[in-house]
Design a protein around this motif. Structure first.
Motif, short mmCIF file in Angstrom:
data_model
loop_
_atom_site.label_atom_id
_atom_site.label_comp_id
_atom_site.label_asym_id
_atom_site.label_seq_id
_atom_site.Cartn_x
_atom_site.Cartn_y
_atom_site.Cartn_z
N LEU B 305 57.58 -109.66 -59.34
CA LEU B 305 56.73 -108.42 -59.71
C LEU B 305 56.55 -106.66 -58.74
O LEU B 305 58.01 -106.55 -57.63
CB LEU B 305 55.72 -108.52 -58.24
N PRO B 306 56.09 -105.65 -59.01
CA PRO B 306 56.32 -104.60 -58.41
C PRO B 306 56.37 -104.34 -56.85
O PRO B 306 55.84 -105.05 -56.95
CB PRO B 306 55.99 -103.47 -59.56
N ASP B 307 57.14 -103.02 -56.22
CA ASP B 307 56.97 -102.92 -54.68
C ASP B 307 55.88 -102.56 -53.92
O ASP B 307 55.75 -102.91 -53.12
CB ASP B 307 57.66 -101.56 -54.52
N THR B 308 54.63 -102.14 -54.85
CA THR B 308 53.48 -102.55 -54.44
C THR B 308 52.81 -104.08 -54.43
O THR B 308 52.08 -104.01 -53.32
CB THR B 308 52.30 -101.73 -55.52
N CYS B 309 53.15 -104.28 -54.51
CA CYS B 309 52.74 -106.17 -54.24
C CYS B 309 53.48 -106.87 -53.20
O CYS B 309 53.08 -107.05 -52.36
CB CYS B 309 53.27 -106.70 -56.32
N GLN B 310 54.97 -106.05 -53.23
CA GLN B 310 55.74 -107.01 -52.42
C GLN B 310 55.27 -106.54 -50.97
O GLN B 310 55.48 -107.44 -50.10
CB GLN B 310 56.96 -106.20 -52.50
N SER B 311 54.28 -105.24 -51.14
CA SER B 311 54.17 -104.70 -49.21
C SER B 311 52.63 -105.17 -49.58
O SER B 311 52.31 -105.02 -48.50
CB SER B 311 54.30 -103.61 -48.49
N CYS B 312 52.25 -105.95 -50.55
CA CYS B 312 50.40 -106.14 -50.21
C CYS B 312 50.07 -107.71 -50.05
O CYS B 312 51.04 -108.59 -50.05
CB CYS B 312 50.15 -105.91 -51.35
N ASP B 313 48.74 -107.68 -48.64
CA ASP B 313 48.36 -108.92 -48.49
C ASP B 313 48.11 -109.90 -49.44
O ASP B 313 47.79 -111.13 -49.09
CB ASP B 313 48.13 -108.23 -47.32
N ARG B 314 47.88 -109.10 -51.06
CA ARG B 314 47.39 -110.13 -51.70
C ARG B 314 48.41 -110.85 -51.96
O ARG B 314 47.66 -111.89 -52.94
CB ARG B 314 45.96 -109.47 -52.47
N ARG B 315 49.42 -110.79 -52.31
CA ARG B 315 50.40 -111.03 -53.40
C ARG B 315 50.71 -112.58 -52.82
O ARG B 315 50.71 -113.02 -54.25
CB ARG B 315 52.09 -110.72 -52.32
N ASP B 316 50.72 -113.22 -52.10
CA ASP B 316 50.68 -114.77 -52.23
C ASP B 316 49.08 -115.05 -52.57
O ASP B 316 49.01 -116.42 -52.56
CB ASP B 316 50.54 -115.61 -51.57
N ILE B 317 48.37 -114.56 -53.04
CA ILE B 317 46.79 -115.01 -53.14
C ILE B 317 46.32 -114.59 -54.49
O ILE B 317 46.28 -115.51 -54.99
CB ILE B 317 45.49 -114.12 -52.57
N ASP B 318 46.99 -112.90 -55.17
CA ASP B 318 47.00 -113.52 -56.80
C ASP B 318 47.96 -113.12 -57.52
O ASP B 318 47.38 -113.05 -58.65
CB ASP B 318 45.97 -111.60 -56.99
N HIS B 319 49.65 -113.88 -57.26
CA HIS B 319 50.73 -113.42 -57.20
C HIS B 319 50.62 -112.71 -58.06
O HIS B 319 50.79 -112.62 -59.22
CB HIS B 319 50.24 -114.88 -58.67
N GLY B 320 50.13 -111.34 -58.10
CA GLY B 320 50.39 -110.05 -58.86
C GLY B 320 49.86 -110.13 -60.23
O GLY B 320 49.40 -109.43 -61.42
N GLY B 321 48.04 -111.27 -61.06
CA GLY B 321 47.46 -111.57 -61.57
C GLY B 321 47.83 -111.90 -63.01
O GLY B 321 48.96 -112.75 -62.90
N CYS B 322 47.28 -111.63 -63.63
CA CYS B 322 47.45 -111.90 -65.29
C CYS B 322 48.77 -111.06 -65.67
O CYS B 322 49.06 -109.91 -65.95
CB CYS B 322 46.16 -111.77 -66.14
N ARG B 323 49.93 -112.27 -66.13
CA ARG B 323 50.83 -111.62 -67.32
C ARG B 323 50.21 -111.37 -68.11
O ARG B 323 51.31 -109.51 -68.50
CB ARG B 323 51.76 -112.40 -66.76
N CYS B 324 50.05 -111.88 -69.18
CA CYS B 324 50.06 -110.97 -70.40
C CYS B 324 48.93 -110.07 -70.37
O CYS B 324 48.69 -108.76 -71.24
CB CYS B 324 48.59 -112.80 -70.60
N GLN B 325 48.20 -109.68 -69.67
CA GLN B 325 47.77 -108.51 -69.12
C GLN B 325 48.04 -107.22 -68.59
O GLN B 325 47.89 -106.47 -69.24
CB GLN B 325 46.08 -108.94 -67.97
N ALA B 326 48.93 -107.70 -67.77
CA ALA B 326 50.09 -106.78 -67.81
C ALA B 326 50.99 -106.19 -68.80
O ALA B 326 51.42 -105.07 -69.24
CB ALA B 326 50.91 -107.10 -66.87
N LEU B 327 51.09 -107.41 -69.53
CA LEU B 327 51.70 -107.21 -71.01
C LEU B 327 50.80 -106.09 -71.74
O LEU B 327 51.39 -104.64 -72.11
CB LEU B 327 52.42 -107.85 -71.78
N MET B 328 49.38 -106.97 -72.16
CA MET B 328 49.11 -106.29 -73.32
C MET B 328 48.38 -104.78 -72.89
O MET B 328 48.48 -103.88 -73.88
CB MET B 328 47.70 -106.98 -73.51
#
Ligand code: SF4
Ligand code: SF4
Lengths: 95, 375
Positions: B305-328
């Motif tokens: 995941l990008p740096d913004t997620c790495q320093s975000c306290d939700r990283r281990d909760i939402d895992h950065g969300g949906c891969r398919c949506q990120a791609l789309m």
């Protein structure tokens, strides 16, 4: 539907809820529609006595005989667990 | 293929809890939001009974606890009762996900006797007209109601599942009344997720913000009012949210999907991500697919995941969300889900949502392509 539980209440698992051993992860689970509850050792010990026949008082007696704990404390723990499971729809009072 | 595929267990990867068995893509309905891929798999490519039974046995050995028998319409498979029997024999909790328009009372009784644990019945509308408009099938509503009655008569637990979008968002209260009238224990109101057919139909499905807010208020009020009588699960529409959902509870963490032809997918939309290599149960054991296939390992964990997620306290909760949506929406499956308010693409998503909600487009109904598609 949070009915008051008393010593004479008899509990059972509703249709669609099953308890089974989870060999892959260790421990016991309650399987319910779309959900899985992992039971700790105490919750499992309580739930093995839920058979649609034994009353709350009988379950507490059985646990008091098995575990070295004060009966009043066991009764409080058992009722707390039952209330939590009833609220989640995975345990019901027999009628 | 041997069934003792569990020769190596990677200690850092936990075994799956659930398996979505997409038995077939065939279905008598044509919902325009169907989560099946636009390129549907054909009957001639489907796994046979013995292959599915082997997959179920391997699933049980791997640690799967619940199996969702899904599709398409799983009842289109003549061997559905046998497969439920295998689940019961293996101690697997079986959940039938059905449209409820094609199962006779006799067949339902056979499923019950085989050990079926739970029925999840889809409703496209809370009335005859809306159901027909959305499903493309005349008389579907009446059939579904009758089916629900048969499920309850057998004492099986019942969940109603509704995908919410612009054409039925005005019926929230009716869906709740319907669930009560049919004796369901649970009601799932899930806003459409825009993959597959739903993406194709996004501008016809996207609800307006005001309607979304009204619907959310209606659901909250009903949840409070009906506590203990009817459990209402509601999935908030992604495009109107600030933070992403923990999609699949993380890639390759809890669930494995098997397509009708036997491909093992980390999520039902995973095939939209180019370059992923999926393994097939015809050639590999289920454990091998779970622990070693490139597709499952592509986005495990959060390191990519990008740096913004790495320093975000939700990283281990939402895992950065949906891969398919990120791609789309960003062109890069390793990006954070653009639903996230910190995503550089977030504003674009909001604009697009408003635009599409303002349009009026007809549905393109889900169908098998008549001829092989040319690019
Ligand atoms: S979403 Fe509709 S068309 Fe797709 S499988 Fe379900 S019932 Fe069939
Ligand atoms: S920055 Fe990443 S981890 Fe934080 S909320 Fe957004 S997607 Fe989730």
């Amino acid at each position: 539907m949070n009915q008051a539980l008393n010593d004479n209440t008899v509990m059972r698992l509703p249709r669609g809820v099953r308890m089974r051993h989870d060999a892959a992860r260790g421990g016991w689970v309650l399987l319910a529609p779309e959900r899985i509850f992992q039971l700790d050792a105490i919750a499992h010990a309580v739930m093995t006595n839920v058979d649609g026949k034994q009353s709350v008082a009988q379950i507490v007696d059985a646990l008091a005989a098995d575990f070295d704990a004060e009966r009043g404390q066991i009764r409080r723990d058992v009722l707390a667990l039952f209330h939590a499971l009833i609220d989640r729809g995975v345990l019901e009072v027999t009628t | 293929m041997s069934e003792t595929a569990l020769t190596h267990t990677d200690t850092t990867v936990a075994p799956p809890m659930g398996m979505l068995a997409e038995l077939t893509h065939r279905c008598p309905l044509q919902c325009p939001y169907c989560s099946n891929p636009v390129e549907l798999e054909r009957r001639s490519d489907e796994l046979d009974t013995a292959a599915w039974q082997r997959v179920l046995r391997e699933a049980s050995r791997l640690g799967v606890l619940q199996v969702h028998l899904s599709g398409g319409e799983p009842a289109a498979r003549p061997d559905l009762v046998e497969l439920v029997e295998t689940c019961a024999h293996e101690g697997l909790y079986s959940n039938l996900i059905t449209a409820g328009v094609s199962i006779t009372p006799e067949r339902l009784a056979a499923l019950d006797a085989a050990g079926l644990d739970h029925v999840q019945l889809s409703f496209q509308g809370a009335s005859d007209e809306v159901t027909e408009h959305v499903s493309g099938m005349r008389g579907a509503f009446e059939k579904k109601c009758a089916f629900a009655g048969e499920v309850k008569a057998l004492g099986l637990p019942l969940t109603l599942n509704v995908v919410i979008h612009r054409a039925n968002i005005h019926q929230i209260d009716e869906f709740i009344d319907l669930a009560l009238a049919l004796g369901a224990e649970r009601l799932e109101l899930a806003h459409a997720q825009y993959y597959g057919w739903a993406l194709h139909n996004r501008s016809a499905l996207m609800p307006r913000r005001a309607d979304v807010m009204t619907a959310l208020r209606a659901v909250e009020a009903a949840q409070a009012r009906l506590k203990g009588r009817l459990a209402i699960d509601s999935v908030v529409p992604d495009y109107y949210a600030h933070g992403p959902k923990p999609c699949m509870n993380g890639w390759g963490r809890q669930t494995i999907n098997i397509t009708p032809s036997g491909l093992g997918l980390p999520c039902h939309a995973a095939q939209t991500i180019p370059g992923l290599e999926f393994w097939n149960v015809r050639e590999r054991g289920l454990a091998d697919i779970w622990y070693h296939s490139p597709a499952f390992n592509a986005f495990r964990g959060t390191d990519f995941l990008p740096d913004t997620c790495q320093s975000c306290d939700r990283r281990d909760i939402d895992h950065g969300g949906c891969r398919c949506q990120a791609l789309m929406m960003t062109g890069d499956a390793r990006q954070m889900d653009p639903i996230c308010q910190y995503s550089p693409w977030h504003d674009e998503v909001q604009t697009l949502t408003l635009e599409e909600a303002g349009r009026d487009e007809p549905f393109a109904y889900r169908r098998f392509a008549r001829t092989a598609r040319q690019a």
